[in-house]
Design an enzyme around this catalytic site. Structure first.
Site, PDB file in Angstrom:
ATOM      1  N   ASN A 146      35.889 -81.201 -93.954  1.00  0.00           N
ATOM      2  CA  ASN A 146      36.133 -80.343 -92.796  1.00  0.00           C
ATOM      3  C   ASN A 146      37.545 -79.752 -92.764  1.00  0.00           C
ATOM      4  O   ASN A 146      37.855 -78.916 -91.914  1.00  0.00           O
ATOM      5  CB  ASN A 146      35.838 -81.107 -91.502  1.00  0.00           C
ATOM      6  CG  ASN A 146      34.342 -81.354 -91.328  1.00  0.00           C
ATOM      7  OD1 ASN A 146      33.539 -80.854 -92.109  1.00  0.00           O
ATOM      8  ND2 ASN A 146      33.988 -82.133 -90.315  1.00  0.00           N
TER       9      ASN A 146
ATOM     10  N   ARG B 196      26.433 -82.651 -99.855  1.00  0.00           N
ATOM     11  CA  ARG B 196      27.240 -81.643 -99.162  1.00  0.00           C
ATOM     12  C   ARG B 196      28.607 -82.205 -98.776  1.00  0.00           C
ATOM     13  O   ARG B 196      29.574 -81.450 -98.647  1.00  0.00           O
ATOM     14  CB  ARG B 196      26.522 -81.182 -97.881  1.00  0.00           C
ATOM     15  CG  ARG B 196      25.321 -80.288 -98.157  1.00  0.00           C
ATOM     16  CD  ARG B 196      24.772 -79.749 -96.855  1.00  0.00           C
ATOM     17  NE  ARG B 196      25.868 -79.483 -95.960  1.00  0.00           N
ATOM     18  CZ  ARG B 196      25.923 -79.834 -94.682  1.00  0.00           C
ATOM     19  NH1 ARG B 196      24.913 -80.448 -94.119  1.00  0.00           N
ATOM     20  NH2 ARG B 196      26.987 -79.568 -93.948  1.00  0.00           N
TER      21      ARG B 196
HETATM   22  C1  UD1 Z   1      32.689 -79.325 -86.698  1.00  0.00           C
HETATM   23  C2  UD1 Z   1      32.508 -80.140 -87.955  1.00  0.00           C
HETATM   24  C3  UD1 Z   1      31.329 -81.087 -87.801  1.00  0.00           C
HETATM   25  C4  UD1 Z   1      31.490 -81.937 -86.538  1.00  0.00           C
HETATM   26  C5  UD1 Z   1      31.772 -81.061 -85.318  1.00  0.00           C
HETATM   27  C6  UD1 Z   1      32.105 -81.862 -84.076  1.00  0.00           C
HETATM   28  C7  UD1 Z   1      33.348 -78.699 -89.716  1.00  0.00           C
HETATM   29  C8  UD1 Z   1      33.052 -77.889 -90.922  1.00  0.00           C
HETATM   30  N1  UD1 Z   1      32.287 -79.240 -89.065  1.00  0.00           N
HETATM   31  O1  UD1 Z   1      31.503 -78.552 -86.528  1.00  0.00           O
HETATM   32  O2  UD1 Z   1      31.285 -81.935 -88.959  1.00  0.00           O
HETATM   33  O3  UD1 Z   1      30.298 -82.658 -86.322  1.00  0.00           O
HETATM   34  O4  UD1 Z   1      32.888 -80.194 -85.596  1.00  0.00           O
HETATM   35  O5  UD1 Z   1      33.191 -82.702 -84.323  1.00  0.00           O
HETATM   36  O6  UD1 Z   1      34.490 -78.886 -89.348  1.00  0.00           O
HETATM   37  N2  UD1 Z   1      29.326 -74.917 -79.414  1.00  0.00           N
HETATM   38  C9  UD1 Z   1      28.860 -73.914 -78.589  1.00  0.00           C
HETATM   39  N3  UD1 Z   1      29.220 -72.626 -78.885  1.00  0.00           N
HETATM   40  C10 UD1 Z   1      30.028 -72.313 -79.947  1.00  0.00           C
HETATM   41  C11 UD1 Z   1      30.497 -73.359 -80.760  1.00  0.00           C
HETATM   42  C12 UD1 Z   1      30.131 -74.651 -80.462  1.00  0.00           C
HETATM   43  O7  UD1 Z   1      28.118 -74.158 -77.643  1.00  0.00           O
HETATM   44  O8  UD1 Z   1      30.317 -71.127 -80.142  1.00  0.00           O
HETATM   45  C13 UD1 Z   1      28.919 -76.318 -79.150  1.00  0.00           C
HETATM   46  C14 UD1 Z   1      28.064 -76.890 -80.267  1.00  0.00           C
HETATM   47  O9  UD1 Z   1      26.716 -76.545 -80.135  1.00  0.00           O
HETATM   48  C15 UD1 Z   1      28.303 -78.371 -80.141  1.00  0.00           C
HETATM   49  C16 UD1 Z   1      29.750 -78.435 -79.641  1.00  0.00           C
HETATM   50  O10 UD1 Z   1      30.067 -77.134 -79.144  1.00  0.00           O
HETATM   51  O11 UD1 Z   1      27.459 -78.900 -79.191  1.00  0.00           O
HETATM   52  C17 UD1 Z   1      30.784 -78.823 -80.693  1.00  0.00           C
HETATM   53  O12 UD1 Z   1      30.684 -77.967 -81.790  1.00  0.00           O
HETATM   54  P1  UD1 Z   1      31.926 -77.601 -82.717  1.00  0.00           P
HETATM   55  O13 UD1 Z   1      33.128 -78.388 -82.335  1.00  0.00           O
HETATM   56  O14 UD1 Z   1      32.043 -76.107 -82.725  1.00  0.00           O
HETATM   57  O15 UD1 Z   1      31.422 -78.086 -84.129  1.00  0.00           O
HETATM   58  P2  UD1 Z   1      31.500 -77.321 -85.506  1.00  0.00           P
HETATM   59  O16 UD1 Z   1      32.771 -76.579 -85.627  1.00  0.00           O
HETATM   60  O17 UD1 Z   1      30.212 -76.593 -85.737  1.00  0.00           O
END
Ligand code: UD1
Length: 418
Positions: free
Chosen positions: A23, A397
């Site tokens: 990450n 992955r």
């Molecule tokens: C990153 C990590 C993943 C980890 C997650 C939470 C990487 C490549 N991946 O994923 O391994 O599990 O952080 O620690 O770093 N959300 C929204 N709208 C958005 C974006 C997010 O509603 O535009 C929600 C998501 O659905 C989820 C929550 O926010 O429920 C957290 O997601 P997020 O922190 O964005 O995770 P990722 O960046 O996808």
């Protein structure tokens, strides 16, 4: 097709170096685009998601090559600002290229990132942040076309501390004129690592690790060399494996403070965990006890990515443990596979209750996602008989050599062709 075969019951013993964090590496590979120069990612882990990032970078016109353990990205020849659907679908973090391409080219076209293994993963916060910087977003037939020739610094308030949205905002803000302040930013160590990388390239970014990140955009950036932080989730996986199987292991290459909530949980379960000379040592007799409720939340809370592996470690514990998954809607797909091995887990929405059982039995099980797959391996290490874990592309992955590492620690584990 490959599978992992495990004969359970061996104790784990020995020392391992944990590879760099997936990450951290993925957003940093996207960020190399900003330099218009050559960047060297030292000791880059060989992961499927790193290969996909390499393919995206090559598609955009960058030169990407391995030099021994280092991955070298030369983005001088970047000539394209769109990512085809087949590459976008292969990895969710492909969306982080959006902010980087916009900062470099003033426009980007891509489709929604792939899959939904953890429930819906919208990108509304990413797009809202980019709009604040002056990006126009048009969507048609699932393809997003984003234009922002004149990005301007702005105040961005994230409604929740999304890791990906924080990273996208940081990258795009580097290409915006003026100051951007990101409020309610994610505080994960990988965000701090991205800031370190951006600063090495000449960017002015500060505040990562806190909820407010400030970017003074528009600086001319250049190439650099960088070694990413150790992977706290890989480390958590090995600690949970040794906790469950019993043994005495030492991990190098990862900052124990980045996994303090996981360490505390394992200590509560009865393991001895200590940290000295940048090593984390865990000693376990394999007889664990249930612990206080584990509630996942953004950093510095308990990481959602370690929920499945800790659950697997506690399957034979004395007593019960409640898990509450607060980050993703559907992150218990490993549960039904664990139940096939004799686990007693009750599910109700975001809550899973694990009642320890005296023994698990080997079975044929399927990986449902990356960390869920690692959890099945941990269950196999403590089960009686043979466990066969299928669909292991998920595991590849994020773990460069899970099978080899556990075999080096003494597990009876191998990859087989099926
Ligand atoms: C990153 C990590 C993943 C980890 C997650 C939470 C990487 C490549 N991946 O994923 O391994 O599990 O952080 O620690 O770093 N959300 C929204 N709208 C958005 C974006 C997010 O509603 O535009 C929600 C998501 O659905 C989820 C929550 O926010 O429920 C957290 O997601 P997020 O922190 O964005 O995770 P990722 O960046 O996808």
């Amino acid at each position: 097709m490959k599978a992992i075969e495990i004969e359970g019951g061996r104790r784990l013993r020995g020392e391992l170096t944990v590879h760099s964090a997936k990450n951290s590496v993925l957003p940093i590979l996207a960020a190399t685009i900003l330099s218009g120069d050559t960047c060297v990612i030292q000791r880059c882990p060989r992961l499927e998601d790193v290969d996909v990032s390499g393919e995206i970078l090559r598609h955009l016109g960058c030169r990407v090559q391995w030099q021994d353990e280092d991955l070298v990205v030369d983005s001088r020849g970047l000539s394209c600002w769109h990512i085809p659907d087949n590459l976008m679908r292969r990895m969710r973090s492909s969306v982080i290229f959006l902010g980087a391409i916009l900062a470099r080219c003033g426009a980007a076209r891509l489709s929604y990132p792939g899959g939904c293994e953890l429930g819906p993963r919208p990108i509304d916060l990413h797009l809202a942040a980019l709009r604040r910087l002056g990006v126009r977003v048009d969507e048609s037939c699932g393809v997003l076309t984003c234009r922002g020739q004149e990005l301007r610094g702005a105040e961005i308030v994230l409604s929740l501390p999304s890791v990906g949205a924080t990273e996208n905002a940081m990258l795009a803000a580097c290409g915006a004129r003026g100051t951007t302040v990101i409020t309610n930013a994610a505080r994960e160590p990988e965000i701090v690592d991205l800031q370190r990388f951006l600063r090495k390239m000449g960017a002015e970014v500060r505040g990562a690790g806190t909820s407010t990140i400030t970017v003074e955009g528009g600086r001319k950036l250049h190439g650099c060399r960088h070694r990413c932080i150790g992977d706290r989730i890989v480390a958590s996986t090995y600690l949970c494996a040794a906790a469950a199987a019993g043994g005495d292991i030492c991990l190098r290459g990862v900052d124990y403070r980045h996994l303090s909530t996981v360490i505390t949980a394992l200590q509560q379960a009865g393991c001895r965990v200590s940290s000295q000379d940048r090593r984390i040592r865990l000693v376990s007799d394999g007889n664990l006890r249930g612990i206080c409720p584990v509630r996942t939340s953004p950093y510095p809370g308990f990481p959602t990515d370690a929920q499945a592996v800790l659950m697997a470690a506690l399957l034979r514990s004395e007593g019960t443990t409640m898990f509450v998954e607060n980050v993703f809607q559907s992150r218990y797909r490993h549960v039904s596979e664990l139940v096939r091995m004799g686990a007693d887990i009750r599910l109700e929405g975001r809550v899973a209750v694990v009642c320890g059982v005296p023994k698990l039995s080997g079975a044929a099980v399927r990986c449902t996602d990356l960390r869920g797959g690692a959890a099945l391996v941990i269950a196999g290490l403590q089960a009686r008989g043979t466990t066969r874990v299928e669909e292991i592309h998920h595991i590849k992955r994020g773990y460069s050599d899970l099978t080899g590492d556990l075999a080096r620690l003494g597990a009876d584990i191998r990859e087989i062709e099926i």
